[in-house]
Design a protein around this motif. Structure first.
Motif, PDB file in Angstrom:
ATOM      1  N   VAL A   1      64.562  71.170  35.065  1.00  0.00           N
ATOM      2  CA  VAL A   1      65.915  70.811  35.507  1.00  0.00           C
ATOM      3  C   VAL A   1      65.900  69.592  36.441  1.00  0.00           C
ATOM      4  O   VAL A   1      66.550  68.576  36.144  1.00  0.00           O
ATOM      5  CB  VAL A   1      66.605  72.014  36.167  1.00  0.00           C
TER       6      VAL A   1
ATOM      7  N   SER B   1      62.560  70.795  27.617  1.00  0.00           N
ATOM      8  CA  SER B   1      62.712  69.391  27.995  1.00  0.00           C
ATOM      9  C   SER B   1      63.748  68.693  27.121  1.00  0.00           C
ATOM     10  O   SER B   1      64.595  67.927  27.609  1.00  0.00           O
ATOM     11  CB  SER B   1      61.369  68.661  27.882  1.00  0.00           C
TER      12      SER B   1
ATOM     13  N   ALA C   1      67.267  69.924  28.002  1.00  0.00           N
ATOM     14  CA  ALA C   1      67.760  69.424  29.285  1.00  0.00           C
ATOM     15  C   ALA C   1      68.260  67.987  29.184  1.00  0.00           C
ATOM     16  O   ALA C   1      69.157  67.579  29.922  1.00  0.00           O
ATOM     17  CB  ALA C   1      66.653  69.517  30.338  1.00  0.00           C
ATOM     18  N   LYS C   2      67.698  67.205  28.267  1.00  0.00           N
ATOM     19  CA  LYS C   2      68.082  65.793  28.146  1.00  0.00           C
ATOM     20  C   LYS C   2      69.312  65.580  27.264  1.00  0.00           C
ATOM     21  O   LYS C   2      69.914  64.511  27.301  1.00  0.00           O
ATOM     22  CB  LYS C   2      66.906  64.984  27.593  1.00  0.00           C
TER      23      LYS C   2
ATOM     24  N   SER D   1      64.539  66.392  34.539  1.00  0.00           N
ATOM     25  CA  SER D   1      65.440  65.725  33.597  1.00  0.00           C
ATOM     26  C   SER D   1      66.420  64.816  34.324  1.00  0.00           C
ATOM     27  O   SER D   1      66.815  63.763  33.805  1.00  0.00           O
ATOM     28  CB  SER D   1      66.196  66.761  32.762  1.00  0.00           C
TER      29      SER D   1
END
Length: 246
Positions: A87, A181, A184-185, A90
């Motif tokens: 978190v 990952s 999150a992006k 990112s």
């Protein structure tokens, strides 16, 4: 197709092939080898997303071959803190200027490699706290730099996790953290169809080669090759980032 585009295809395929083959051979090679070169080719944000996508796919393709041998308890002890660390990582990846992010990625890879080679006797890394700390650092680096391997490798060495067991177990870890990952992006790589095809073909060929030659290469030799390639790529990336900042 222009010469520049052909060069880009060859470079993308080469980096992906090297990463996939070393991942299958040593367990942690994809991001370490591929990330610096993909960041130089595609830029820091898009390059790391490509690393996350193909690193996650590589881990999944290897995991389905070895899932019966995975030590799930040890994997989840690292994976949960790693996903938490995604978190804040990112946010850094999305807001840092490209030149600064390239410099940070190169520096983080070099520092992480040095740490993984020098903390083998660290008592703190041999506990559950060590597993959680390694996972947190790995998760942060995975989403910002595309490189989550050095921290968990340091934990494996310090805790005397047998290389064969670690190499298969860590694939589930990289798959889970890679998915986190990417989620999150909220983004996908900006690649055209030939680039996607070149990377996908290189990924499969790299894993096939790794399956064939992996059992024939001593663990120390494969790790040494990964470290040399990763140091070379990270040093080039660091220099390029510093020059861009200047």
């Amino acid at each position: 197709m222009s010469p520049d585009h052909l060069w880009s295809l060859a470079a993308l395929a080469g980096a992906t092939f090297l990463g996939a083959s070393t991942q299958r051979i040593s367990g942690v090679g994809f991001a370490l080898v591929a990330s610096p070169f993909l960041v130089m080719i595609l830029g820091p944000f898009n390059g790391v997303i490509v690393v996350n996508v193909f690193g996650t796919l590589t881990a999944l393709l290897v995991f389905v071959q070895v899932f019966r041998q995975v030590e799930y308890r040890r994997v989840f002890a690292m994976m949960i803190p790693a996903i938490i660390a995604v978190v804040p990582g990112s946010w850094v990846a999305s807001h840092a200027p490209p030149a600064l992010l390239s410099t940070l990625i190169g520096a983080m890879i070099i520092l992480a490699l040095v740490a993984s080679l020098t903390v083998r006797q660290a008592p703190a890394l041999q506990s559950r706290f060590g597993a959680a700390a390694a996972g947190f650092v790995s998760g942060f680096m995975n989403v910002t730099a595309g490189v989550g391997g050095p921290a968990v490798t340091a934990y494996a060495l310090a805790s005397r996790w047998k290389h064969a067991a670690f190499a298969v177990s860590i694939q589930l870890y990289f798959f889970g953290v890679g998915l986190a990952s990417l989620a999150a992006k909220h983004s996908v790589p900006a690649l055209d169809l030939p680039q996607w095809a070149a990377c996908a073909a290189a990924l499969v060929l790299g894993i096939v080669l790794g399956n064939y030659v992996g059992p024939k290469i001593p663990a120390k030799a494969s790790r040494a090759a990964v470290v040399v390639l990763a140091f070379t790529g990270a040093a080039l990336l660091l220099v390029n980032g510093i020059l861009a900042l200047a």
